[in-house]
Scaffold this active site. Structure first.
Site, PDB file in Angstrom:
ATOM      1  N   GLU A 138       0.795  -1.239   0.000  1.00 31.89           N
ATOM      2  CA  GLU A 138       0.000   0.000   0.000  1.00 31.89           C
ATOM      3  C   GLU A 138       0.824   1.284   0.000  1.00 31.89           C
ATOM      4  OE1 GLU A 138      -2.646  -0.445   3.336  1.00 31.89           O
ATOM      5  OE2 GLU A 138      -3.383  -2.365   2.619  1.00 31.89           O
ATOM      6  N   GLU A 169      -6.271 -10.086  -1.640  1.00 31.02           N
ATOM      7  CA  GLU A 169      -7.004  -9.935  -0.365  1.00 31.02           C
ATOM      8  C   GLU A 169      -8.507  -9.808  -0.618  1.00 31.02           C
ATOM      9  OE1 GLU A 169      -5.239  -6.949   2.202  1.00 31.02           O
ATOM     10  OE2 GLU A 169      -3.216  -7.466   1.544  1.00 31.02           O
TER      11      GLU A 169
HETATM   12  O1  G3I Z   1      -3.452  -9.579  18.590  1.00 35.49           O
HETATM   13  C1  G3I Z   1      -3.932  -8.409  19.286  1.00 35.49           C
HETATM   14  C2  G3I Z   1      -4.623  -8.818  20.546  1.00 35.49           C
HETATM   15  O2  G3I Z   1      -3.676  -9.395  21.401  1.00 35.49           O
HETATM   16  C3  G3I Z   1      -5.273  -7.572  21.166  1.00 35.49           C
HETATM   17  O3  G3I Z   1      -6.021  -7.964  22.286  1.00 35.49           O
HETATM   18  C4  G3I Z   1      -6.203  -6.884  20.189  1.00 35.49           C
HETATM   19  C5  G3I Z   1      -6.775  -5.590  20.743  1.00 35.49           C
HETATM   20  O4  G3I Z   1      -7.262  -4.757  19.714  1.00 35.49           O
HETATM   21  O5  G3I Z   1      -5.454  -6.555  19.029  1.00 35.49           O
HETATM   22  C6  G3I Z   1      -4.920  -7.701  18.391  1.00 35.49           C
HETATM   23  O6  G3I Z   1      -4.206  -7.315  17.248  1.00 35.49           O
HETATM   24  C7  G3I Z   1      -4.988  -6.838  16.181  1.00 35.49           C
HETATM   25  C8  G3I Z   1      -4.786  -7.800  15.002  1.00 35.49           C
HETATM   26  O7  G3I Z   1      -5.418  -7.270  13.863  1.00 35.49           O
HETATM   27  C9  G3I Z   1      -5.362  -9.198  15.277  1.00 35.49           C
HETATM   28  O8  G3I Z   1      -6.754  -9.132  15.428  1.00 35.49           O
HETATM   29  C10 G3I Z   1      -4.457  -5.462  15.812  1.00 35.49           C
HETATM   30  O9  G3I Z   1      -4.784  -4.561  16.843  1.00 35.49           O
HETATM   31  C11 G3I Z   1      -5.078  -4.995  14.518  1.00 35.49           C
HETATM   32  O10 G3I Z   1      -4.441  -3.798  14.121  1.00 35.49           O
HETATM   33  C12 G3I Z   1      -4.846  -6.042  13.464  1.00 35.49           C
HETATM   34  O11 G3I Z   1      -5.485  -5.599  12.285  1.00 35.49           O
HETATM   35  C13 G3I Z   1      -5.036  -6.188  11.077  1.00 35.49           C
HETATM   36  C14 G3I Z   1      -4.691  -5.059  10.108  1.00 35.49           C
HETATM   37  O12 G3I Z   1      -4.373  -5.605   8.842  1.00 35.49           O
HETATM   38  C15 G3I Z   1      -3.480  -4.257  10.575  1.00 35.49           C
HETATM   39  O13 G3I Z   1      -2.322  -5.028  10.526  1.00 35.49           O
HETATM   40  C16 G3I Z   1      -6.160  -7.053  10.528  1.00 35.49           C
HETATM   41  O14 G3I Z   1      -6.346  -8.198  11.358  1.00 35.49           O
HETATM   42  C17 G3I Z   1      -5.788  -7.546   9.114  1.00 35.49           C
HETATM   43  O15 G3I Z   1      -6.883  -8.205   8.551  1.00 35.49           O
HETATM   44  C18 G3I Z   1      -5.445  -6.327   8.268  1.00 35.49           C
HETATM   45  O16 G3I Z   1      -5.031  -6.791   7.005  1.00 35.49           O
HETATM   46  C19 G3I Z   1      -4.762  -5.769   6.043  1.00 35.49           C
HETATM   47  C20 G3I Z   1      -3.633  -6.257   5.147  1.00 35.49           C
HETATM   48  O17 G3I Z   1      -2.514  -6.625   5.918  1.00 35.49           O
HETATM   49  C21 G3I Z   1      -3.256  -5.189   4.128  1.00 35.49           C
HETATM   50  N1  G3I Z   1      -4.409  -4.765   3.360  1.00 35.49           N
HETATM   51  C22 G3I Z   1      -5.584  -4.351   4.154  1.00 35.49           C
HETATM   52  C23 G3I Z   1      -5.961  -5.475   5.119  1.00 35.49           C
HETATM   53  C24 G3I Z   1      -7.241  -5.148   5.851  1.00 35.49           C
HETATM   54  O18 G3I Z   1      -7.103  -4.009   6.640  1.00 35.49           O
END
Ligand code: G3I
Length: 408
Positions: free
Chosen positions: A212, A317
């Site tokens: 991105e 994705e």
């Molecule tokens: O694992 C922690 C957990 O321990 C904690 O309790 C919780 C509290 O909010 O957070 C958890 O981590 C989260 C993680 O997802 C797992 O659920 C992070 O805060 C959250 O930021 C993370 O979001 C991910 C996001 O990317 C940011 O990395 C999403 O799951 C994931 O689906 C999303 O994927 C992205 C691709 O990498 C790039 N393109 C867009 C796509 C969707 O946003």
């Protein structure tokens, strides 16, 4: 800022307007009763209007699951997606968490996986001050993919979007304070890419090297651009190529307006990268349907345009928010048709080598946890429903793969 505007735009405009009006009312000279009354009435009117709109927009809808009335055919039940994809050498994949409860099913249905989060800097680089990494969750996934003969896509090395989430806050500080930003950033990227790609060398054949990079027509502003402008992309790819020359190196992006300014700017970036002989081999088109439904003809043309630059393409994705289909007679069916069409478009272009879904089941889906998507429901963006039943999406994807078989 860009992403905040992008995601929360309408809310920001609305709340700022109310805030400005409230402040004006508060500080308007008391003697000017007439103007103060008008301000108060406007605030009241906009608030009522806003509340009605919010109720309309955020009301949790649910749609009829008509697909439950039609039994899934025996052939579909007994032939997993993977079997169809394997026979035409096509990558059919899904995003997975290291603690996924669906590993058995994933190994049965897919020949490719990508870690939803476990290969990202946030998960791997647990102590950016001392360059301390934790590969345990990622290694577990790697083992899972290897023992089931599945390809693992590496996602992602450099992602300059959310400080503290997609790259360490420390890097932002280091670049801001550095006397030689370019050298500092080069050394950060070198160390990061070297450690992570080095760890998985020989195991991962496809990496999203940069994720991105775009913000509309320009580049997303980040410490990477602050230090090196567009050349941070060149540097990341060149360095990744040095570390693993056998690896397919991808740039992964979410594009909506294929024929519009952002799409054109993206193609122009790719042309510049090719002209500068950057070792880039493929483009990942995320194809999340989160803000709107993708224009399929545009997608088809876009894939071709990328193919003509000599680059491979993958849909990386794919997911489709159900509520985007809310005006259709049968939203689940419409969602399914769109899934099938996207897969079909990829299957029909020689440059497009695979489709990865950004999740398996509506039971566990990222949109239900990340605002602003979590504010509205139903998201239900995946190919199985929350009870693990095959949605029309699964059926349409299956049929697209079936029609692509040589003997069909
Ligand atoms: O694992 C922690 C957990 O321990 C904690 O309790 C919780 C509290 O909010 O957070 C958890 O981590 C989260 C993680 O997802 C797992 O659920 C992070 O805060 C959250 O930021 C993370 O979001 C991910 C996001 O990317 C940011 O990395 C999403 O799951 C994931 O689906 C999303 O994927 C992205 C691709 O990498 C790039 N393109 C867009 C796509 C969707 O946003």
């Amino acid at each position: 800022m860009n992403i905040i505007l992008d995601l929360f735009g309408i809310h920001i405009v609305f709340f700022s307007t109310i805030l400005i009006l409230c402040l004006s009312w508060l500080f308007w000279p008391r003697k000017n009763i007439g103007t103060r009354k008008i301000l108060l009435r406007t605030i009241g009117l906009i608030s009522v209007f806003g509340i009605i709109l919010a109720f309309r927009a955020y009301w949790p809808y649910s749609y009829e699951k008509n697909y439950l009335n039609t039994p899934v055919s025996k052939e579909i039940m007994s032939t997993p997606l993977k079997a169809l994809a394997d026979s035409i050498d096509f990558n059919i994949g899904v995003a997975i968490a290291s603690n996924s409860e669906f590993k058995e099913l994933i190994a049965k249905e897919f020949n490719s996986v990508v870690a939803e989060n476990d290969f990202k800097p946030k998960k791997l680089l647990i102590d950016p001050v001392h360059w301390k990494f934790d590969f345990s969750a990622a290694d577990r996934l790697m083992e899972f993919s290897k023992s089931n003969g599945m390809r693992m896509r590496g996602h992602t090395l450099i992602w300059g979007k959310f400080p503290g989430r997609t790259y360490p806050q420390l890097w932002k500080k280091q670049i801001a304070e550095s006397a030689d930003k370019e050298e500092t950033m080069k050394s950060i990227m070198t160390q990061y890419i070297h450690t992570v790609m080095g760890h998985f060398k020989g195991q991962i054949s496809t990496w999203d090297v940069v994720n991105e990079p775009m913000a509309g027509e320009g580049l997303y502003p980040s410490p990477f651009t602050e230090a090196m402008g567009e050349y941070y992309i060149d540097w990341a790819f060149k360095h990744a190529h040095e570390i693993d020359p056998d690896c397919s190196l991808f740039l992964n992006e979410q594009i909506y307006d294929y024929d519009g300014p952002a799409g054109k700017a993206f193609l122009a970036l790719l042309k510049r990268l090719k002209k500068r002989n950057v070792p880039i081999h493929g483009i990942g088109l995320q194809t999340h349907h989160i803000k709107g439904i993708h224009d399929l003809d545009g997608l088809k043309r876009f894939i071709r345009a990328i193919g003509e630059l000599g680059l491979k393409v993958e849909i990386t994705e794919l997911d489709i928010r159900l509520l985007l289909m809310g005006n259709e007679d049968d939203p689940y069916e419409a969602q399914g048709v769109q899934f099938g069409e996207v897969v079909n478009i990829c299957l029909r272009d020689q440059a497009c080598e695979g489709v990865t879904f950004w999740g398996l089941t509506d039971k566990v889906n990222w949109m239900d946890h990340i605002p602003p998507f979590s504010w509205k429901s139903p998201n239900a963006p995946h190919i199985l429903d929350e009870d693990m039943r095959k949605k029309p999406a699964y059926i349409h994807i299956w049929e697209a793969l079936k029609k692509a078989q040589p003997n069909f």
